[in-house]
Design a protein around this motif. Structure first.
Motif, mmCIF file in Angstrom:
data_model
loop_
_atom_site.group_PDB
_atom_site.id
_atom_site.type_symbol
_atom_site.label_atom_id
_atom_site.label_comp_id
_atom_site.label_asym_id
_atom_site.label_seq_id
_atom_site.Cartn_x
_atom_site.Cartn_y
_atom_site.Cartn_z
ATOM 1 N N THR A 1 0.963 -1.289 -0.050
ATOM 2 C CA THR A 1 0.282 -0.074 -0.040
ATOM 3 C C THR A 1 0.856 1.413 0.153
ATOM 4 O O THR A 1 2.133 1.119 0.131
ATOM 5 C CB THR A 1 -0.872 -0.021 1.277
ATOM 6 N N TYR A 2 0.298 2.207 -0.124
ATOM 7 C CA TYR A 2 0.948 3.615 0.144
ATOM 8 C C TYR A 2 1.861 3.870 1.222
ATOM 9 O O TYR A 2 2.709 4.312 1.221
ATOM 10 C CB TYR A 2 0.231 4.721 -0.256
ATOM 11 N N TYR A 3 1.230 3.232 2.317
ATOM 12 C CA TYR A 3 1.819 3.220 3.653
ATOM 13 C C TYR A 3 3.126 2.779 3.598
ATOM 14 O O TYR A 3 3.974 2.731 4.680
ATOM 15 C CB TYR A 3 0.780 2.618 4.599
ATOM 16 N N GLY A 4 3.468 1.811 2.626
ATOM 17 C CA GLY A 4 4.857 0.869 2.634
ATOM 18 C C GLY A 4 5.906 1.806 1.767
ATOM 19 O O GLY A 4 7.072 1.296 1.932
ATOM 20 N N ARG A 5 5.612 2.908 1.403
ATOM 21 C CA ARG A 5 6.652 3.652 0.457
ATOM 22 C C ARG A 5 7.420 4.294 1.431
ATOM 23 O O ARG A 5 6.809 5.200 2.280
ATOM 24 C CB ARG A 5 5.653 4.650 -0.642
ATOM 25 N N TRP A 6 8.856 4.464 0.936
ATOM 26 C CA TRP A 6 9.570 5.476 1.709
ATOM 27 C C TRP A 6 8.860 6.768 1.785
ATOM 28 O O TRP A 6 9.103 7.530 2.707
ATOM 29 C CB TRP A 6 10.825 5.396 1.179
ATOM 30 N N THR A 7 8.510 7.460 0.809
ATOM 31 C CA THR A 7 7.979 8.766 0.461
ATOM 32 C C THR A 7 6.971 9.107 1.768
ATOM 33 O O THR A 7 6.979 9.763 2.381
ATOM 34 C CB THR A 7 7.296 9.128 -0.609
ATOM 35 N N TYR A 8 5.917 7.930 1.784
ATOM 36 C CA TYR A 8 4.939 8.199 2.930
ATOM 37 C C TYR A 8 5.671 8.188 4.350
ATOM 38 O O TYR A 8 5.364 9.037 5.125
ATOM 39 C CB TYR A 8 4.068 6.976 2.717
ATOM 40 N N LYS A 9 6.680 7.271 4.451
ATOM 41 C CA LYS A 9 7.239 7.450 5.920
ATOM 42 C C LYS A 9 7.698 8.560 6.256
ATOM 43 O O LYS A 9 7.816 9.301 7.536
ATOM 44 C CB LYS A 9 8.099 5.859 5.898
ATOM 45 N N TYR A 10 8.554 9.018 5.051
ATOM 46 C CA TYR A 10 8.926 10.380 5.433
ATOM 47 C C TYR A 10 8.095 11.541 5.985
ATOM 48 O O TYR A 10 8.180 12.350 6.650
ATOM 49 C CB TYR A 10 10.093 10.887 4.336
ATOM 50 N N GLU A 11 7.044 11.505 5.002
ATOM 51 C CA GLU A 11 5.934 12.498 4.957
ATOM 52 C C GLU A 11 5.274 12.158 6.553
ATOM 53 O O GLU A 11 4.748 13.449 7.268
ATOM 54 C CB GLU A 11 5.040 12.352 4.137
ATOM 55 N N GLU A 12 5.089 11.261 6.899
ATOM 56 C CA GLU A 12 4.288 10.971 8.411
ATOM 57 C C GLU A 12 5.174 11.207 9.411
ATOM 58 O O GLU A 12 4.834 11.980 10.349
ATOM 59 C CB GLU A 12 4.034 9.409 8.460
ATOM 60 N N ALA A 13 6.626 10.867 9.316
ATOM 61 C CA ALA A 13 7.434 11.283 10.525
ATOM 62 C C ALA A 13 7.385 12.857 10.587
ATOM 63 O O ALA A 13 7.572 13.387 11.715
ATOM 64 C CB ALA A 13 8.958 10.857 10.115
ATOM 65 N N ALA A 14 7.266 13.441 9.575
ATOM 66 C CA ALA A 14 7.443 15.158 9.559
ATOM 67 C C ALA A 14 6.047 15.439 10.210
ATOM 68 O O ALA A 14 6.234 16.325 10.837
ATOM 69 C CB ALA A 14 7.483 15.716 8.010
ATOM 70 N N ARG A 15 5.057 14.944 9.761
ATOM 71 C CA ARG A 15 3.662 15.394 10.377
ATOM 72 C C ARG A 15 3.727 15.046 11.827
ATOM 73 O O ARG A 15 3.050 15.919 12.597
ATOM 74 C CB ARG A 15 2.487 14.505 9.676
ATOM 75 N N GLN A 16 4.524 14.263 12.459
ATOM 76 C CA GLN A 16 4.672 13.801 13.875
ATOM 77 C C GLN A 16 5.459 14.669 14.345
ATOM 78 O O GLN A 16 5.798 14.816 15.618
ATOM 79 C CB GLN A 16 4.853 12.428 13.907
ATOM 80 N N GLY A 17 6.303 15.678 13.618
ATOM 81 C CA GLY A 17 7.240 16.457 14.088
ATOM 82 C C GLY A 17 8.620 16.034 14.455
ATOM 83 O O GLY A 17 9.308 16.581 15.099
#
Length: 550
Positions: free
Chosen positions: A185-201
C-alpha cells in the motif's frame, strides 16, 4: 464448449463497453518500426546526453531534442505557444558527516556513512544536523485509521529520530486482508514514511533497508540518496524532518541489540504495537550546497476534432541520474531502459498520431516529465499546476521502461484492479494475442513509483502496463533471469546502457502499438473511464466529477 462460452462472455463484455462509450471506434492501421526506435535510443541513451539529469547540459540537450522532434512531426505546442512547462526546482548537494554516532545503554557506536547508513535533508539550509536526538522505534511508521493502525499512538516524537521498517505490516503475513497482504500500500512507500514522520514532528527518520520488501538492493540506496538531490522549489514548504535516510539491516540489528529489543520485526507487525524508546541517541549532519534553477516538462498535443476540450494524456519521464563516480571506467548513468525506452516509446506514439489522416475527436497530449528519479517531481508539479483541466482529463497512460527482449506474450498491469482502464488494456492485448496479468511482484509497490501515481492522486484514472513476464520466443524463465540481472546490475547503475547488438526492439514496438491503439480508442469515445470500487483514488474523482456536473 468452454472456449465458446469464454468468447461469448468476452463479446458481451466488449458490447457493454461499447454501449458505455456510445460509439464504435474505427481502428487505425499502425506500424511502429524498430529503426525509428533504434535511432531515438542511440541518441537519448548516448554519453553525449550525459545521463539526462535536470539542471545539466544533459537536460538542455534532451528537452531541445524532444521539442525539435515533436515540432518536426507537426504537433502543436502543449503550453500555449510553448513546448515547455517550467518546473522550478532546488538542488541540494549534501555532504554527509563521516558517520552516525550513537550513544546510550553504556555503549558508543559508530556507523559509517554510505556503508552502514545513508542520510540527507530536504531542508534548504547550508548546514542541517541532529545532535543527541533520542532514537525511537516506531514500527512501520504508519498511521492508517482505515486499518485501525497507529504506530505513533501515545508518543510525542518532536525532536526525536524514529527508526521505521520498510514496506507495511501486511508484507509477508500471508493474509491479503491485512493491509493488502504482500501487495504494497502507499503506507509502505519510503515517501509516505518521511511525510508521516514530518507530520509527527520528528527531527529525523531512518528506514531499515531490506532488499526483498524494499524491492531493490542497498546499492540503489547508495546511488539514489547521495549526491545532488532535487526538490520542488516551494515558497511555503511543509515541515520536513531535518534528517531523512536509510540504515542497513546489519546496522538495525546492532542498534536493536544495544537497545535490548528482540524480534523487532515481529513486534512491529503485532496489532496494537506501541512505539518503543530505545535508550539511545544519534548524532549526524549534512553540509549542503544549494542551487535554484528551472527544469522543464516537454509537452505537445494533437487537438481533437469534435471534443478538443477533453484530453487523453500520455506521459513518460525523460530524465535519469546524470554523471557520478566511475565504475569500471564508466561514470555516466545513461538510463537506456529507465527511461530512454519509455521516452522513445512515447515519441513513436506521438509520431503515429501526427501521421493519422483522420485525427482523433478528443485532444491527445504527449507529456515528457522531468525529475522522476528525484521523487516524481515533474509530474507532481504538473498535478499541482495542470495545463489541462483535471475533470476534462479522460485518462493518463504512463510509459516507464519498455521491454528490450523481443515480443512478449503478456501485458502486465501494475495496479491491476484499480480502474476500468484494465478492460481497455485487455481488449488491446487480446488483439495482439497476449494475455493480461497483474504485477507478479505487488510487494515492491511499483504503482507508487512512477509518474502515473501523481495523476491518480488528483483523481485521473491512470494506466501503467507493459510486457514484462513472458517472452513470446524464450518463455518465462528467460525474462525472470533478465529481470534479475537488470535489478542487480543495471537498475540505477552506470551499466544501464543501450546495447544494439543485444536489445531486441520488437517488444518496444509491440507495446507502443498497443498503447497507441488504447489511447486512440479513448480519444474517439465520449465515455470517461472510472476508478473501480475499493480504489483509494475513486473518492477524489467522484467528488470532482460531481462538482463539474453542478
Amino acid at each position: 464448449m468452454k472456449r465458446k462460452n469464454l468468447a461469448l462472455f468476452a463479446a458481451l463484455a466488449m458490447g457493454f463497453l461499447a454501449c458505455q462509450s456510445g460509439e464504435n471506434v474505427t481502428e487505425e492501421k499502425v506500424f511502429i518500426d524498430t529503426l525509428t526506435i533504434d535511432r531515438h535510443l542511440s541518441i537519448l541513451a548516448s554519453d553525449d546526453f550525459m545521463g539526462r539529469k535536470p539542471f545539466t547540459e544533459g537536460e538542455e540537450k534532451t528537452i531541445n531534442y524532444l521539442s525539435s522532434e515533436l515540432k518536426g512531426m507537426g504537433l502543436k505546442p502543449g503550453n500555449g505557444d510553448s513546448y515547455f512547462q517550467e518546473v522550478p526546482l532546488v538542488e541540494i548537494t549534501g555532504e554527509q558527516s563521516a558517520s552516525m554516532e550513537v550513544r546510550g545503554q553504556g555503549k558508543a557506536l559508530s556507523f559509517k556513512s554510505s556503508e552502514d547508513v545513508v542520510f540527507y535533508t530536504e531542508r534548504v539550509e547550508e548546514h542541517v544536523s541532529i545532535k543527541d536526538s533520542e532514537l525511537v522505534f516506531a514500527g512501520f511508521g504508519v498511521v492508517a485509521p482505515e486499518y485501525g493502525w497507529n504506530d505513533y499512538e501515545g508518543l510525542d516524537v518532536k525532536g526525536k529520530t524514529v527508526i521505521v521498517l520498510v514496506n507495511d505490516p501486511g508484507f509477508g503475513s500471508g493474509d491479503s486482508t491485512f493491509f493488502k497482504g504482500d501487495q504494497m500500500t502507499y503506507y509502505g512507500r519510503w515517501t509516505y514514511k518521511y511525510e508521516e514522520a514530518a507530520r509527527q514532528g520528528a527531527a529525523g527518520v531512518l528506514i531499515v533497508h531490506e532488499t526483498i520488501p524494499a524491492g531493490y538492493p542497498w546499492l540503489v540506496v547508495q546511488s539514489s540518496w547521495t549526491g545532488a538531490k532535487l526538490n520542488l522549489d516551494d515558497a511555503n514548504p511543509p515541515y520536513k524532518s531535518a534528517i531523512q535516510g536509510w540504515i542497513t539491516r546489519n546496522t538495525a540489528v546492532e542498534l536493536f541489540k544495544a537497545a535490548g529489543i528482540q524480534n523487532y520485526s515481529s513486534l512491529a507487525k503485532t496489532k496494537g504495537f506501541k512505539p518503543l524508546a530505545m535508550g539511545l541517541t544519534a548524532s549526524m549532519g549534512v553540509q549542503n550546497k544549494i542551487k535554484r534553477d528551472m527544469s522543464h516538462n516537454v509537452v505537445a498535443m494533437v487537438e481533437g476534432t469534435k471534443r478538443p476540450d477533453e484530453y487523453v494524456i500520455y506521459s513518460a519521464h525523460w530524465d535519469h541520474l546524470g554523471v557520478g563516480e566511475p565504475v569500471d571506467g564508466d561514470s555516466i548513468y545513461n538510463g537506456a531502459h529507465d527511461n530512454a525506452s519509455g521516452t522513445v516509446g512515447l515519441l513513436t506514439i506521438a509520431e503515429t498520431f501526427a501521421k493519422m489522416e483522420k485525427k482523433p475527436e478528443r485532444s491527445v497530449v504527449f507529456l515528457f516529465v522531468t525529475a522522476e528519479e528525484q521523487g516524481l517531481l515533474g509530474s507532481a508539479y504538473y498535478a499541482q499546476n495542470p495545463l489541462f483541466p483535471i475533470t476534462q482529463s479522460v485518462a493518463n497512460i504512463n510509459i516507464d521502461g519498455l521491454p528490450a527482449y523481443g515480443e512478449m506474450k503478456d501485458l502486465t498491469i501494475t495496479g491491476y484492479g484499480q480502474s476500468e482502464l484494465d478492460d481497455y488494456a485487455r481488449t488491446e492485448a487480446e488483439k495482439q494475442g497476449r494475455y493480461v496479468i497483474p504485477d507478479p511482484e505487488p510487494s515492491k509497490g511499483y504503482f507508487f513509483r512512477s509518474d502515473h501515481f501523481n495523476f491518480a492522486k488528483i483523481g485521473i484514472p491512470a494506466l501503467f502496463a507493459s510486457g514484462s513476464y513472458e517472452s513470446k520466443e524464450k518463455g518465462i524463465e528467460f525474462i525472470q533471469k533478465k529481470t534479475q540481472e537488470y535489478q542487480e546490475f543495471r537498475y540505477h547503475q552506470q551499466a544501464d546502457n543501450y546495447l544494439p547488438e543485444v536489445w531486441d526492439l520488437k517488444g518496444i514496438a509491440q507495446d507502443a502499438t498497443l498503447l497507441f491503439n488504447l489511447g486512440n480508442r479513448l480519444a474517439n469515445e465520449t465515455y470517461f473511464p472510472k476508478w473501480n470500487e475499493g480504489s483509494e483514488f475513486k473518492a477524489k474523482r467522484d467528488e470532482d466529477m460531481s462538482l463539474k456536473q453542478k
